[in-house]
Design an enzyme around this catalytic site. Structure first.
Site, short mmCIF file in Angstrom:
data_model
loop_
_atom_site.label_atom_id
_atom_site.label_comp_id
_atom_site.label_asym_id
_atom_site.label_seq_id
_atom_site.Cartn_x
_atom_site.Cartn_y
_atom_site.Cartn_z
N ARG A 99 -11.35 -20.64 19.14
CA ARG A 99 -10.76 -21.07 17.87
C ARG A 99 -10.22 -19.89 17.07
O ARG A 99 -9.13 -19.96 16.49
CB ARG A 99 -11.79 -21.86 17.06
CG ARG A 99 -11.30 -22.38 15.71
CD ARG A 99 -9.92 -22.99 15.74
NE ARG A 99 -9.73 -23.99 16.78
CZ ARG A 99 -8.56 -24.37 17.27
NH1 ARG A 99 -7.44 -23.83 16.82
NH2 ARG A 99 -8.48 -25.29 18.21
N LYS A 134 4.68 -12.86 -0.93
CA LYS A 134 4.06 -14.19 -0.97
C LYS A 134 3.33 -14.43 0.35
O LYS A 134 3.82 -15.09 1.26
CB LYS A 134 5.11 -15.27 -1.23
CG LYS A 134 5.73 -15.16 -2.61
CD LYS A 134 6.81 -16.21 -2.83
CE LYS A 134 7.41 -16.09 -4.23
NZ LYS A 134 8.52 -17.05 -4.45
N LYS A 166 11.20 -6.99 -12.90
CA LYS A 166 11.46 -8.43 -12.91
C LYS A 166 11.60 -8.92 -14.35
O LYS A 166 11.53 -8.14 -15.30
CB LYS A 166 10.38 -9.16 -12.14
CG LYS A 166 10.23 -8.64 -10.71
CD LYS A 166 9.53 -9.61 -9.81
CE LYS A 166 10.47 -10.72 -9.39
NZ LYS A 166 9.85 -11.63 -8.38
N GLU A 195 15.80 -7.11 -11.28
CA GLU A 195 16.19 -8.50 -11.16
C GLU A 195 17.14 -8.87 -12.29
O GLU A 195 16.85 -8.60 -13.47
CB GLU A 195 14.94 -9.38 -11.21
CG GLU A 195 15.20 -10.87 -11.20
CD GLU A 195 13.91 -11.65 -11.36
OE1 GLU A 195 13.12 -11.67 -10.40
OE2 GLU A 195 13.68 -12.23 -12.44
N ASP A 216 18.83 -13.22 -8.96
CA ASP A 216 17.80 -14.26 -8.90
C ASP A 216 18.35 -15.63 -9.27
O ASP A 216 18.95 -15.82 -10.33
CB ASP A 216 16.66 -13.90 -9.86
CG ASP A 216 15.48 -14.85 -9.73
OD1 ASP A 216 15.05 -15.09 -8.59
OD2 ASP A 216 15.01 -15.35 -10.77
#
Length: 279
Positions: A99, A134, A166, A195, A216
């Site tokens: 597993r 992320k 940002k 950004e 963005d």
């Protein structure tokens, strides 16, 4: 294999999580200690492989004498039914490691497979796919490695290896220009990227010394206008709202990079199985 990654520690922690204190009580109770298995690990859908050596390490840890033949390398595409690995060794050990090995390989190959689909979607445009931060906490090195195996380029690994201003940084400083100027004054030696979410922020950012712009959540018409205004002075990266349906039109605007959080954040695990037989 992966710079900065401690394979032994990862295998130890992952197995400890699965084995608990008592170990694999089911295999111990039902499988004779001297039983031996042969096994083949197969992909049950078309995939891009990532993590095959990690999967191997779990079997090797439980049974150091296991015989393992890797039939494919990371980064390779595998058709449905392809044998990825062949094993021969102690039956209990294989069942105990199964597993952890599959979870790791399925997750990382899922990222590589999805990444490959995004890379294919922008082929021929000149744009480069980037990953993001992320990622699942604790798995960033592995997930970014998997993204590379799928054909993406890694963006920042950590907060200390790239200076990216940002919207919240801009809000505290009052304007894009002020934020960039302050970052340049810090003389960190890092490239200053900022950004921007509107066209009127472009010139103030460039005048203050920005060396790269993150465009963005701009629709393709606005991206094309941003590319026209910048005219090659700095690299341009598009981000926000990017998926497999939108990425091609974004790439065709002329941006240099497109960052996509989905390739690490939302990639489904692929279907890989391990088929056993007694020897």
């Amino acid at each position: 294999m992966i710079n900065g990654f401690d394979l032994d520690d990862f295998v130890t922690r992952t197995l400890a999580e699965d084995l608990g204190v008592g170990g694999d009580v089911t295999s111990a109770a039902t499988i004779p200690a001297d039983a031996r298995f042969t096994a083949t690990m197969n992909c049950r859908e078309e995939i891009v492989v990532a993590g095959i050596d990690l999967a191997k390490a779990f079997f090797r840890r439980i049974d150091p004498e296991v015989t393992i033949s890797l039939e494919i390398e990371d980064g390779a595409k595998a058709a449905t039914g392809t044998v990825l690995m062949r094993l021969e060794g102690k039956a209990r050990a294989m069942l105990t490691a199964e597993r952890s090995a599959l979870n790791t390989l399925q997750h990382l190959s899922g990222i590589a497979t999805l990444t490959d689909r995004y890379v294919d979607a922008i082929k021929g445009t000149g744009a480069t796919l980037l990953d993001t931060r992320k990622t699942i906490p604790g798995l960033r090195l592995l997930e970014k490695y998997a993204a590379r195996m799928g054909g993406a380029m890694n963006h920042r690994l950590r907060l200390d290896d790239g200076l990216l201003i940002k919207d919240n940084h801009v809000a505290v400083n009052g304007s894009v220009g002020a934020a960039v100027a302050r970052a340049k004054a810090a003389a960190s030696g890092l490239q200053v990227q900022v950004e921007v979410d509107s066209l009127d922020q472009i010139e103030p950012a460039l005048m203050a010394g920005a060396e790269r712009l993150l465009l963005d959540n701009m629709a393709p018409p606005m991206l094309r206008e941003a590319v026209r205004r910048v005219a090659g002075r700095v690299p341009l990266e598009a981000s926000g709202g990017v998926n497999l349906e939108t990425i091609r039109p974004i790439a065709e605007t002329g941006v240099d990079f497109i960052s996509v959080g989905r390739i690490t954040q939302s990639a489904p695990a692929v279907d890989i199985g391990l088929d056993f037989s007694l020897t």
